[in-house]
Design an enzyme around this catalytic site. Structure first.
Site, mmCIF file in Angstrom:
data_model
loop_
_atom_site.group_PDB
_atom_site.id
_atom_site.type_symbol
_atom_site.label_atom_id
_atom_site.label_comp_id
_atom_site.label_asym_id
_atom_site.label_seq_id
_atom_site.Cartn_x
_atom_site.Cartn_y
_atom_site.Cartn_z
ATOM 1 C CB SER A 104 -0.876 0.000 1.255
ATOM 2 O OG SER A 104 -1.463 1.264 1.438
ATOM 3 C CB SER A 105 0.301 4.676 -1.298
ATOM 4 O OG SER A 105 -0.970 4.890 -0.718
ATOM 5 C CB CYS A 106 -0.256 3.651 4.200
ATOM 6 S SG CYS A 106 -0.279 1.884 4.489
ATOM 7 C CE1 TYR A 133 -3.561 -2.739 5.235
ATOM 8 C CE2 TYR A 133 -2.779 -0.571 4.550
ATOM 9 C CZ TYR A 133 -3.376 -1.780 4.249
ATOM 10 O OH TYR A 133 -3.817 -2.024 2.961
ATOM 11 C CE LYS A 137 -1.143 -4.508 3.051
ATOM 12 N NZ LYS A 137 -1.464 -5.702 2.252
ATOM 13 C CG HIS A 176 -10.351 2.594 1.672
ATOM 14 N ND1 HIS A 176 -10.445 1.247 1.441
ATOM 15 C CD2 HIS A 176 -9.158 2.771 2.301
ATOM 16 C CE1 HIS A 176 -9.365 0.634 1.899
ATOM 17 N NE2 HIS A 176 -8.567 1.545 2.440
HETATM 18 N N1 LIG Z 1 -8.708 -1.058 -1.157
HETATM 19 C C1 LIG Z 1 -7.721 -0.186 -1.242
HETATM 20 O O1 LIG Z 1 -7.931 1.049 -1.381
HETATM 21 C C2 LIG Z 1 -6.296 -0.649 -1.188
HETATM 22 C C3 LIG Z 1 -5.959 -1.990 -1.053
HETATM 23 N N2 LIG Z 1 -4.629 -2.343 -1.000
HETATM 24 C C4 LIG Z 1 -4.229 -3.731 -0.825
HETATM 25 O O2 LIG Z 1 -4.805 -4.534 -1.855
HETATM 26 C C5 LIG Z 1 -5.067 -5.848 -1.350
HETATM 27 C C6 LIG Z 1 -6.520 -6.212 -1.597
HETATM 28 O O3 LIG Z 1 -7.355 -5.273 -0.938
HETATM 29 P P1 LIG Z 1 -8.940 -5.247 -1.179
HETATM 30 O O4 LIG Z 1 -9.282 -6.132 -2.309
HETATM 31 O O5 LIG Z 1 -9.345 -3.819 -1.205
HETATM 32 O O6 LIG Z 1 -9.464 -5.878 0.191
HETATM 33 P P2 LIG Z 1 -10.857 -6.589 0.502
HETATM 34 O O7 LIG Z 1 -11.149 -6.291 1.929
HETATM 35 O O8 LIG Z 1 -11.875 -6.245 -0.525
HETATM 36 O O9 LIG Z 1 -10.536 -8.144 0.340
HETATM 37 C C7 LIG Z 1 -9.606 -8.766 1.162
HETATM 38 C C8 LIG Z 1 -9.764 -10.264 1.027
HETATM 39 O O10 LIG Z 1 -8.825 -10.859 1.919
HETATM 40 C C9 LIG Z 1 -9.365 -12.044 2.404
HETATM 41 N N3 LIG Z 1 -8.892 -12.279 3.778
HETATM 42 C C10 LIG Z 1 -8.808 -11.397 4.793
HETATM 43 N N4 LIG Z 1 -8.364 -12.008 5.906
HETATM 44 C C11 LIG Z 1 -8.166 -13.321 5.567
HETATM 45 C C12 LIG Z 1 -7.734 -14.459 6.278
HETATM 46 N N5 LIG Z 1 -7.397 -14.400 7.583
HETATM 47 N N6 LIG Z 1 -7.676 -15.640 5.626
HETATM 48 C C13 LIG Z 1 -8.016 -15.722 4.317
HETATM 49 N N7 LIG Z 1 -8.417 -14.678 3.585
HETATM 50 C C14 LIG Z 1 -8.495 -13.496 4.214
HETATM 51 C C15 LIG Z 1 -10.879 -11.891 2.432
HETATM 52 O O11 LIG Z 1 -11.417 -13.124 2.056
HETATM 53 P P3 LIG Z 1 -12.978 -13.580 2.273
HETATM 54 O O12 LIG Z 1 -13.791 -12.659 1.411
HETATM 55 O O13 LIG Z 1 -13.010 -14.978 1.809
HETATM 56 O O14 LIG Z 1 -13.257 -13.395 3.736
HETATM 57 C C16 LIG Z 1 -11.147 -10.762 1.432
HETATM 58 O O15 LIG Z 1 -11.856 -11.198 0.312
HETATM 59 C C17 LIG Z 1 -4.666 -5.830 0.126
HETATM 60 O O16 LIG Z 1 -3.361 -6.306 0.273
HETATM 61 C C18 LIG Z 1 -4.702 -4.361 0.466
HETATM 62 O O17 LIG Z 1 -3.850 -4.065 1.547
HETATM 63 C C19 LIG Z 1 -3.642 -1.411 -1.101
HETATM 64 C C20 LIG Z 1 -3.923 -0.090 -1.246
HETATM 65 C C21 LIG Z 1 -5.260 0.405 -1.311
HETATM 66 C C1 LIG Z 2 -5.659 3.028 1.175
HETATM 67 C C2 LIG Z 2 -5.304 3.705 2.455
HETATM 68 O O1 LIG Z 2 -6.488 3.943 3.215
HETATM 69 C C3 LIG Z 2 -6.342 4.544 4.521
HETATM 70 O O2 LIG Z 2 -5.741 5.762 4.461
HETATM 71 P P1 LIG Z 2 -6.412 7.050 3.846
HETATM 72 O O3 LIG Z 2 -5.822 7.333 2.531
HETATM 73 O O4 LIG Z 2 -6.330 8.139 4.833
HETATM 74 O O5 LIG Z 2 -7.881 6.534 3.542
HETATM 75 P P2 LIG Z 2 -9.391 6.923 3.635
HETATM 76 O O6 LIG Z 2 -9.915 6.582 2.308
HETATM 77 O O7 LIG Z 2 -10.056 6.270 4.793
HETATM 78 O O8 LIG Z 2 -9.465 8.509 3.881
HETATM 79 C C4 LIG Z 2 -8.948 9.437 2.961
HETATM 80 C C5 LIG Z 2 -9.298 10.846 3.379
HETATM 81 O O9 LIG Z 2 -10.697 11.031 3.166
HETATM 82 C C6 LIG Z 2 -11.296 11.635 4.314
HETATM 83 N N1 LIG Z 2 -12.716 11.297 4.371
HETATM 84 C C7 LIG Z 2 -13.743 12.187 4.226
HETATM 85 N N2 LIG Z 2 -14.918 11.584 4.409
HETATM 86 C C8 LIG Z 2 -14.629 10.262 4.643
HETATM 87 C C9 LIG Z 2 -15.461 9.152 4.892
HETATM 88 O O10 LIG Z 2 -16.688 9.232 4.969
HETATM 89 N N3 LIG Z 2 -14.820 7.952 5.074
HETATM 90 C C10 LIG Z 2 -13.456 7.830 5.015
HETATM 91 N N4 LIG Z 2 -12.909 6.615 5.173
HETATM 92 N N5 LIG Z 2 -12.645 8.900 4.799
HETATM 93 C C11 LIG Z 2 -13.236 10.092 4.615
HETATM 94 C C12 LIG Z 2 -10.456 11.096 5.460
HETATM 95 O O11 LIG Z 2 -10.621 11.882 6.631
HETATM 96 C C13 LIG Z 2 -9.056 11.162 4.851
HETATM 97 O O12 LIG Z 2 -8.548 12.469 4.968
HETATM 98 C C14 LIG Z 2 -5.511 3.670 5.368
HETATM 99 O O13 LIG Z 2 -6.237 2.556 5.661
HETATM 100 C C15 LIG Z 2 -4.197 3.322 4.718
HETATM 101 O O14 LIG Z 2 -3.616 2.285 5.438
HETATM 102 C C16 LIG Z 2 -4.296 2.951 3.269
HETATM 103 O O15 LIG Z 2 -3.533 2.185 2.742
#
Ligand SMILES: NC(=O)C1=CN([C@@H]2O[C@H](COP(=O)(O)OP(=O)(O)OC[C@H]3O[C@@H](n4cnc5c(N)ncnc54)[C@H](OP(=O)(O)O)[C@@H]3O)[C@@H](O)[C@H]2O)C=CC1
Ligand SMILES: C[C@H]1O[C@H](OP(=O)(O)OP(=O)(O)OC[C@H]2O[C@@H](n3cnc4c(=O)[nH]c(N)nc43)[C@H](O)[C@@H]2O)[C@@H](O)[C@@H](O)C1=O
Length: 320
Positions: A104-106, A133, A137, A176
């Site tokens: 992740s970018s974090c 987190y 990562k 998010h």
């Molecule tokens: N969403 C985003 O904005 C971002 C995501 N990422 C990264 O991308 C990847 C995918 O994220 P995303 O698709 O959004 O996440 P989701 O939450 O949509 O999906 C995560 C999946 O992980 C599986 N999982 C979680 N815990 C377990 C476990 N203990 N055992 C087996 N499977 C597990 C779940 O499976 P099941 O459904 O079967 O429970 C789920 O389907 C991650 O590595 C995340 O950190 C990075 C940056 C941004």
């Molecule tokens: C993908 C990334 O996601 C997380 O980091 P983040 O970028 O801060 O993600 P976010 O989407 O939750 O928020 C982005 C911005 O948006 C604002 N904001 C406004 N209104 C809402 C709102 O209603 N919900 C949320 N969630 N945010 C809101 C919020 O206050 C913040 O300023 C980490 O999990 C990190 O670990 C990671 O990897």
């Protein structure tokens, strides 16, 4: 070729699975978390010994937005470290030569120069709201690099920017920002509410990438010839940023989502909620020089995601 996609029911894993299925020349292996808990070392090793995949895509993780990260830090560090350690080590034991894991970018310091290049890793303190987190990562990257150095494996890491798209989690608190805003503006437009509250100051800037672009980038990086990957990375700086290359303020994003959902009332801010990092824009030149660019414009991507959201019934609103 037998490919194990870990996390195939998630937003990213699901998109990767769809693209692999469309190619059609692979045998795909999947397990839900109920079938295989990736935090269970013995179960993961037994699964790998039995299935013996040729390649692994690790898209399973504990994932959430800023408030989820801040509320459940123990789960975010524990589950993600366990999943990475178990999958990467079991893959090595089972003789898997090629693996791709998603970070992740974090991972980058809170005050990193913008745009953030891969070399910014471990150069300063992290953003506190998601430090646990991010540490997990970063460990994922270092696991891959260490196995590559000691055992000669070819384990690669991609670092996605903030993602969105079909399959996203629309939970009102834990999601998010983009899915949260789609849900909130939709409900306000439907009910005729005159105000929508967004979290924080609205000033932070974020870069968004559609999940179909992310899936395509993941398969592009996995498929890169080992010599090209090695020529564009370093053995101890081997991860590759994936993003769109441009960002937008949260306020501007809210106005865009309001327009798409048909909300015409006022947008106010809840200053009690955290802003997090003020800017997180990826330097995507490493990936660009290898030949990959994103293709889905943000407004088009949000419109498509909103259309998908409208197909969900109320019970399906992914209250993860
Ligand atoms: N969403 C985003 O904005 C971002 C995501 N990422 C990264 O991308 C990847 C995918 O994220 P995303 O698709 O959004 O996440 P989701 O939450 O949509 O999906 C995560 C999946 O992980 C599986 N999982 C979680 N815990 C377990 C476990 N203990 N055992 C087996 N499977 C597990 C779940 O499976 P099941 O459904 O079967 O429970 C789920 O389907 C991650 O590595 C995340 O950190 C990075 C940056 C941004
Ligand atoms: C993908 C990334 O996601 C997380 O980091 P983040 O970028 O801060 O993600 P976010 O989407 O939750 O928020 C982005 C911005 O948006 C604002 N904001 C406004 N209104 C809402 C709102 O209603 N919900 C949320 N969630 N945010 C809101 C919020 O206050 C913040 O300023 C980490 O999990 C990190 O670990 C990671 O990897």
């Amino acid at each position: 070729m037998r490919i194990y996609v870990a996390g195939h029911r998630g937003m990213v894993g699901g998109a990767i699975l769809r693209q692999l299925q469309a190619k059609g020349d692979h045998q795909l292996i999947t397990r839900t978390s109920a079938e295989l808990d990736l935090t269970d070392q013995a179960a993961v090793q037994a699964f790998f010994a039995e299935e013996k995949p040729d390649q692994v895509i690790l898209a399973a993780a504990k994932v959430g937005g800023i408030v989820a990260n801040n509320s459940y830090p123990a789960q975010f560090i524990y589950e993600n470290l366990m999943i990475e350690c178990n999958v990467i080590h079991a893959a090595y034991l089972a003789g898997v030569q090629k693996l791709l894991q998603l970070g992740s970018s974090c991972i980058y310091p809170k005050m990193a120069d913008q745009p953030m290049a891969e070399a910014a890793l471990l150069t300063g303190p992290l953003e506190p709201t998601n430090e646990p987190y991010a540490i997990a990562k970063i460990a994922g990257i270092k696991l891959c690099e260490s196995y590559n150095r000691q055992y000669g494996t070819d384990y690669r890491s991609v670092m996605p920017t903030n993602l969105y798209g079909p399959g996203d989690n629309f939970h009102p608190e834990n999601s998010h920002v983009l899915p949260a805003l789609i849900r909130r503006f939709h409900l306000a437009a439907q009910s005729g509410a005159d105000e929508v509250v967004i979290w924080g100051s609205g000033k932070p800037r974020r870069e968004f990438l559609h999940v179909d672009d992310m899936a395509a980038a993941s398969l592009f990086v996995l498929g890169l010839d080992a010599e090209i990957y090695a020529a564009n990375t370093e053995s101890m700086l081997s991860h590759i940023n994936v993003g769109s290359g441009s960002d937008i303020s949260i306020r501007e994003l809210a106005e865009m989502v309001a327009g798409i959902t048909g909300f015409t009332g006022k947008i106010t801010q809840d200053a009690s909620k955290p802003d997090g990092t003020m800017r997180k824009l990826m330097d995507v030149s490493r990936l660009a020089q290898m030949g990959w660019h994103s293709s889905i414009a943000l407004e088009d991507g949000i419109k498509g995601t909103y259309d998908w959201f409208l197909t969900l019934d109320t019970d399906e609103l992914r209250q993860k």
